[in-house]
Design a protein around this motif. Structure first.
Motif, mmCIF file in Angstrom:
data_model
loop_
_atom_site.group_PDB
_atom_site.id
_atom_site.type_symbol
_atom_site.label_atom_id
_atom_site.label_comp_id
_atom_site.label_asym_id
_atom_site.label_seq_id
_atom_site.Cartn_x
_atom_site.Cartn_y
_atom_site.Cartn_z
ATOM 1 N N ALA A 88 0.836 -1.110 -0.084
ATOM 2 C CA ALA A 88 -0.042 0.173 -0.137
ATOM 3 C C ALA A 88 0.864 1.489 -0.009
ATOM 4 O O ALA A 88 0.439 2.161 -0.751
ATOM 5 C CB ALA A 88 -0.971 0.164 1.179
ATOM 6 N N LYS A 89 2.058 1.146 0.710
ATOM 7 C CA LYS A 89 3.003 2.240 0.752
ATOM 8 C C LYS A 89 3.684 2.809 -0.591
ATOM 9 O O LYS A 89 4.067 3.750 -0.787
ATOM 10 C CB LYS A 89 3.906 2.156 1.784
ATOM 11 C CG LYS A 89 3.505 2.409 3.327
ATOM 12 C CD LYS A 89 4.641 2.271 3.837
ATOM 13 C CE LYS A 89 4.264 2.161 5.709
ATOM 14 N NZ LYS A 89 5.023 1.213 6.272
ATOM 15 N N GLN A 90 3.596 1.684 -1.492
ATOM 16 C CA GLN A 90 4.213 1.994 -2.753
ATOM 17 C C GLN A 90 3.059 2.734 -3.915
ATOM 18 O O GLN A 90 3.402 2.990 -4.929
ATOM 19 C CB GLN A 90 4.612 0.667 -3.488
ATOM 20 C CG GLN A 90 5.762 0.133 -2.450
ATOM 21 C CD GLN A 90 6.254 -1.231 -2.964
ATOM 22 O OE1 GLN A 90 6.416 -1.438 -3.988
ATOM 23 N NE2 GLN A 90 6.387 -2.327 -1.965
ATOM 24 N N ILE A 91 1.759 2.703 -3.830
ATOM 25 C CA ILE A 91 1.185 2.918 -4.675
ATOM 26 C C ILE A 91 -0.215 3.927 -3.981
ATOM 27 O O ILE A 91 -0.680 3.480 -3.256
ATOM 28 C CB ILE A 91 0.276 1.870 -5.566
ATOM 29 C CG1 ILE A 91 -0.567 0.650 -4.764
ATOM 30 C CG2 ILE A 91 1.398 1.296 -6.486
ATOM 31 C CD1 ILE A 91 -1.206 -0.203 -5.649
ATOM 32 N N ARG A 92 -0.462 5.015 -4.793
ATOM 33 C CA ARG A 92 -1.578 5.930 -4.400
ATOM 34 C C ARG A 92 -2.747 5.438 -4.553
ATOM 35 O O ARG A 92 -3.606 5.651 -3.434
ATOM 36 C CB ARG A 92 -1.573 6.948 -5.512
ATOM 37 C CG ARG A 92 -2.569 8.187 -5.145
ATOM 38 C CD ARG A 92 -2.276 9.108 -3.707
ATOM 39 N NE ARG A 92 -3.432 9.893 -3.685
ATOM 40 C CZ ARG A 92 -3.323 10.425 -2.325
ATOM 41 N NH1 ARG A 92 -2.539 10.417 -1.681
ATOM 42 N NH2 ARG A 92 -4.530 11.440 -2.165
ATOM 43 N N SER A 93 -2.995 4.558 -5.558
ATOM 44 C CA SER A 93 -4.425 3.829 -5.416
ATOM 45 C C SER A 93 -4.996 2.981 -4.467
ATOM 46 O O SER A 93 -6.096 2.488 -4.281
ATOM 47 C CB SER A 93 -4.690 3.486 -6.782
ATOM 48 O OG SER A 93 -3.359 2.567 -7.093
ATOM 49 N N SER A 94 -4.038 2.363 -3.508
ATOM 50 C CA SER A 94 -4.313 1.343 -2.513
ATOM 51 C C SER A 94 -5.306 2.067 -1.577
ATOM 52 O O SER A 94 -6.094 1.357 -1.097
ATOM 53 C CB SER A 94 -2.999 1.339 -1.613
ATOM 54 O OG SER A 94 -2.460 2.449 -1.212
ATOM 55 N N ILE A 95 -5.553 3.536 -1.593
ATOM 56 C CA ILE A 95 -6.323 4.116 -0.426
ATOM 57 C C ILE A 95 -7.824 3.934 -1.297
ATOM 58 O O ILE A 95 -8.895 4.051 -0.545
ATOM 59 C CB ILE A 95 -6.149 5.753 -0.625
ATOM 60 C CG1 ILE A 95 -6.833 6.306 0.834
ATOM 61 C CG2 ILE A 95 -6.128 6.520 -1.745
ATOM 62 C CD1 ILE A 95 -6.529 5.674 2.212
ATOM 63 N N PHE A 96 -7.890 3.634 -2.544
ATOM 64 C CA PHE A 96 -9.065 3.675 -3.176
ATOM 65 C C PHE A 96 -9.939 2.274 -2.660
ATOM 66 O O PHE A 96 -11.039 2.044 -2.967
ATOM 67 C CB PHE A 96 -9.279 3.545 -4.800
ATOM 68 C CG PHE A 96 -8.378 4.473 -5.459
ATOM 69 C CD1 PHE A 96 -8.201 5.901 -4.849
ATOM 70 C CD2 PHE A 96 -8.050 4.423 -6.657
ATOM 71 C CE1 PHE A 96 -7.203 6.736 -5.285
ATOM 72 C CE2 PHE A 96 -7.319 5.537 -7.519
ATOM 73 C CZ PHE A 96 -7.094 6.604 -6.821
ATOM 74 N N LEU A 97 -9.181 1.454 -2.081
ATOM 75 C CA LEU A 97 -9.691 0.140 -1.764
ATOM 76 C C LEU A 97 -10.641 0.020 -0.348
ATOM 77 O O LEU A 97 -11.360 -0.616 -0.542
ATOM 78 C CB LEU A 97 -8.543 -1.020 -1.557
ATOM 79 C CG LEU A 97 -7.962 -1.440 -2.871
ATOM 80 C CD1 LEU A 97 -6.492 -2.010 -2.493
ATOM 81 C CD2 LEU A 97 -8.643 -2.743 -3.341
ATOM 82 N N PRO A 113 -1.301 6.028 1.871
ATOM 83 C CA PRO A 113 -1.018 5.654 0.864
ATOM 84 C C PRO A 113 0.468 6.070 0.290
ATOM 85 O O PRO A 113 0.663 7.251 0.641
ATOM 86 C CB PRO A 113 -1.938 5.861 -0.216
ATOM 87 C CG PRO A 113 -2.680 6.951 0.253
ATOM 88 C CD PRO A 113 -2.605 7.033 1.482
ATOM 89 N N GLY A 114 1.081 5.324 -0.652
ATOM 90 C CA GLY A 114 2.608 6.063 -1.268
ATOM 91 C C GLY A 114 2.075 6.627 -2.589
ATOM 92 O O GLY A 114 0.972 7.338 -2.655
ATOM 93 N N GLY A 115 2.885 6.485 -3.495
ATOM 94 C CA GLY A 115 2.715 7.099 -4.765
ATOM 95 C C GLY A 115 3.553 8.115 -5.116
ATOM 96 O O GLY A 115 4.514 8.395 -4.336
ATOM 97 N N PHE A 141 -1.067 5.827 14.210
ATOM 98 C CA PHE A 141 0.252 5.382 13.698
ATOM 99 C C PHE A 141 0.168 5.144 12.267
ATOM 100 O O PHE A 141 0.814 4.282 11.720
ATOM 101 C CB PHE A 141 0.835 4.125 14.485
ATOM 102 C CG PHE A 141 0.900 3.977 15.928
ATOM 103 C CD1 PHE A 141 1.703 5.048 16.459
ATOM 104 C CD2 PHE A 141 0.320 3.173 16.554
ATOM 105 C CE1 PHE A 141 1.560 5.024 17.986
ATOM 106 C CE2 PHE A 141 0.264 3.280 18.176
ATOM 107 C CZ PHE A 141 0.765 4.121 18.591
ATOM 108 N N GLY A 142 -0.552 6.092 11.393
ATOM 109 C CA GLY A 142 -0.615 5.909 10.269
ATOM 110 C C GLY A 142 -1.345 4.995 9.445
ATOM 111 O O GLY A 142 -1.418 4.657 8.218
ATOM 112 N N ILE A 143 -2.157 4.335 10.350
ATOM 113 C CA ILE A 143 -3.134 2.915 9.995
ATOM 114 C C ILE A 143 -4.357 3.705 10.152
ATOM 115 O O ILE A 143 -4.929 4.148 11.171
ATOM 116 C CB ILE A 143 -2.833 1.528 10.669
ATOM 117 C CG1 ILE A 143 -1.443 1.487 10.942
ATOM 118 C CG2 ILE A 143 -3.866 0.748 10.357
ATOM 119 C CD1 ILE A 143 -0.758 0.761 9.492
#
Ligand code: UD1
Length: 416
Positions: A88-97, A113-115, A141-143
Motif C-alpha cells: 500500500a505504501k508504494q501506490i497511491r491507489s491503495s487508498i481507493f480500496l 498510501p504512497g505514490g 500510527f498511520g493506519i
C-alpha cells in the motif's frame, strides 16, 4: 538496470498504439472487490502499479489469472479486509480500496498510501465522504481502521473534485442502503469508465462525467467482462514526444476527446494534427510556438499529468510560456533537471516561466516522479549529445518500457 542512456537528436516517425489506462485500470481493479463473481478484464497493460494492485487483490482473497493480456479475477472468496502495508505504501491507489472493501466486508484497514512525491496529497476528502456514509474511522500510527455495519447512502459535497475521493465514495456507496449523491465530484473519463464497469456488474450509478453522481445502493454485484479505456496520458506523452523531437507519428487506439485540451494547445502552437476515428496524426516540421500559458486544472481542463512533458516542449519552443501547476504543490521538480540541460526556466512555488532556447544538451539527470521521468526522457531525446537519466524504475510504474515505444519511432534509448 536503472538508467537510460539517450542519444538525442533523432526525429520520430511511424505509428504506435496506446495501451489501456493505468488510472482507469487501478480504480477498476479496486472495484473488483465489490463483485461476488468473476471479473474478466481485457488488454491489461504491463505497468508496475498494476502488478502491485493485483498483489493486493490476491492478499484480500481474489484468485488472479492472466492469459495473454486478459485478466480473470475470481472475487467470490474475498475475506481479508487488511491491505498489506508494504504494498500500500508504494501506490497511491491503495487508498481507493477502502470504499470497496468496506462495502463488501464491513471493515477495512489500510495505511496512508504512497505514490509519486508531488505534493502533500491528503486523504481528508476520502475520509469525510466515508464518514457521511455511516463509516466509523479511527487512525493510529498511520493506519486507518474503518468499520461500517450499516452503510447508509447520503448527500456528499466535495470541497474539491478529487478523482480518488470520488472513486472511493462511489465504490463505498454501491452496496449501501439507499441513495448517495456526490456533488462537485471529479469529471475525469476514468470516473465514467468506473461507472460503466460497476453498472455492467449490476450497479446503479448515473451522472459520471458531470459534476453530480447518483448511486442507488444494490444488494450484490455479479460477474462481468470489461475493456477499460485507453491511456490518455500515454497518448499525450507520445504526441508531445513527436512535437518536441520533430517528425510525423500516428498515435492509434486513442479517444481524442479525452486529450482535446492538449490537441488544442498543439494546434495553436502551429503543429499539424489530423484526427481519424481512433487515431491522431501529428506532423512536426518546424520549431513550434510556445503554448503561452499552461494552467493545470481538473478535467476537462489541462491535465496535471501532462504538465511535465508539455513543459519540456516549451523549453525548445519559440517564445515564452507561463506554467501554473494548480493541483500539486511540488510538481515542478523536473525543472532543475531541465535547467542542467540548458533550459531557461524561472520557478517560484507552483509557477514556472519558460523561455524557449534553440537546443538542450545532454547531461546527467534524474527522474523525480513518474510523469517527470517521461518528460526527461523526451528532453534527452531532443537534446544534443548524450543524456544519462537515472532512477528510471519510477517510469515503469505507468509506462510499459517507454524506451521501446520511443525506439520503435526512431529514438535511441538504452536501458542500463
Ligand atoms: C489521480 C490520479 C493522478 C492525477 C490526479 C489528478 C490515480 C491513481 N491518480 O490522483 O494521476 O494526477 O488524479 O488528475 O488515478 N486532495 C485533497 N484531499 C483529498 C484528496 C485530494 O485535498 O482527500 C487534493 C490533492 O492534494 C490535490 C487535488 O485534491 O491537490 C487533486 O487530487 P486528486 O484528484 O485526489 O488526485 P488523486 O486521486 O490522488
Amino acid at each position: 538496470m536503472d538508467k537510460f542512456i539517450i542519444n538525442g537528436g533523432k526525429r520520430l516517425n511511424g505509428s504506435i498504439s496506446v495501451p489501456k489506462a493505468k488510472n482507469s485500470y487501478l480504480a477498476i481493479l479496486a472495484g473488483c472487490v465489490l463483485s461476488s463473481g468473476v471479473v474478466t478484464l481485457h488488454f491489461c497493460p504491463n505497468f508496475v502499479d498494476i502488478h502491485k494492485m493485483l498483489e493486493i487483490l490476491e492478499v484480500l482473497g481474489c484468485k488472479v489469472e492472466k492469459k495473454d493480456n486478459d485478466l480473470f479475477i475470481d472475487c467470490r472468496f474475498i475475506h481479508n479486509y487488511t491491505v498489506p502495508n508494504e504494498i500500500a505504501k508504494q501506490i497511491r491507489s491503495s487508498i481507493f480500496l477502502l470504499g470497496p472493501i468496506l462495502a463488501r466486508l464491513k471493515k477495512a484497514v489500510v495505511c496512508y498510501p504512497g505514490g509519486c512525491d508531488i505534493g502533500a496529497r491528503p486523504i481528508d476528502l476520502h475520509l469525510k465522504g466515508l464518514k457521511s456514509l455511516n463509516v466509523e474511522i479511527s487512525e493510529r500510527f498511520g493506519i486507518i481502521e474503518c468499520s461500517a455495519e450499516n452503510l447508509k447512502g447520503n448527500d456528499i459535497h466535495l470541497d474539491y473534485p478529487s478523482v480518488g475521493a470520488t472513486e472511493n465514495i462511489m465504490m463505498a456507496s454501491v452496496l449501501a442502503n439507499g441513495t448517495t449523491r456526490i456533488f462537485n465530484c471529479a469529471k475525469e473519463p476514468e470516473i465514467v469508465d468506473l461507472q460503466n464497469f460497476i453498472n455492467k456488474m449490476g450497479g446503479k450509478i448515473s451522472g459520471a462525467g458531470t459534476d453530480t453522481i447518483t448511486i442507488e445502493g444494490v444488494e450484490k454485484l455479479g460477474s462481468v467482462e470489461y475493456t477499460p479505456m485507453p491511456d490518455r496520458i500515454i497518448a499525450g506523452t507520445y504526441l508531445l514526444g513527436c512535437a518536441t523531437c520533430g517528425g510525423e507519428i500516428l498515435v492509434k487506439n486513442v479517444e481524442y476527446e479525452h486529450i482535446y485540451s492538449l490537441i488544442t494547445k498543439l494546434r495553436d502552437a502551429g503543429l499539424e494534427i489530423e484526427i481519424k476515428d481512433d487515431s491522431i496524426l501529428l506532423v512536426s516540421n518546424k520549431r513550434p510556438n510556445s503554448f503561452n500559458k499552461i494552467e493545470t486544472l481538473p478535467y476537462p481542463g489541462f491535465p496535471t499529468d501532462l504538465q511535465p512533458q508539455s513543459l519540456v516542449l516549451q523549453t525548445i519552443s519559440n517564445g515564452v510560456c507561463l506554467v501554473v501547476e494548480n493541483l500539486f504543490e511540488t510538481r515542478l521538480k523536473h525543472v532543475p533537471e531541465l535547467i542542467k540541460m540548458g533550459a531557461n526556466v524561472l520557478v517560484k512555488d507552483r509557477i514556472a516561466l519558460v523561455s524557449g532556447v534553440k537546443e538542450l544538451y545532454g547531461t546527467e539527470v534524474c527522474c523525480t516522479d513518474l510523469r517527470a521521468g517521461a518528460a526527461l526522457t523526451i528532453a534527452g531525446m531532443v537534446a544534443k549529445g548524450q543524456t544519462t537519466l537515472s532512477n528510471i524504475h519510477i517510469i515503469d510504474r505507468g509506462y510499459d518500457h517507454i524506451e521501446n515505444a520511443f525506439n520503435e519511432l526512431g529514438a535511441d534509448i538504452k536501458r542500463e
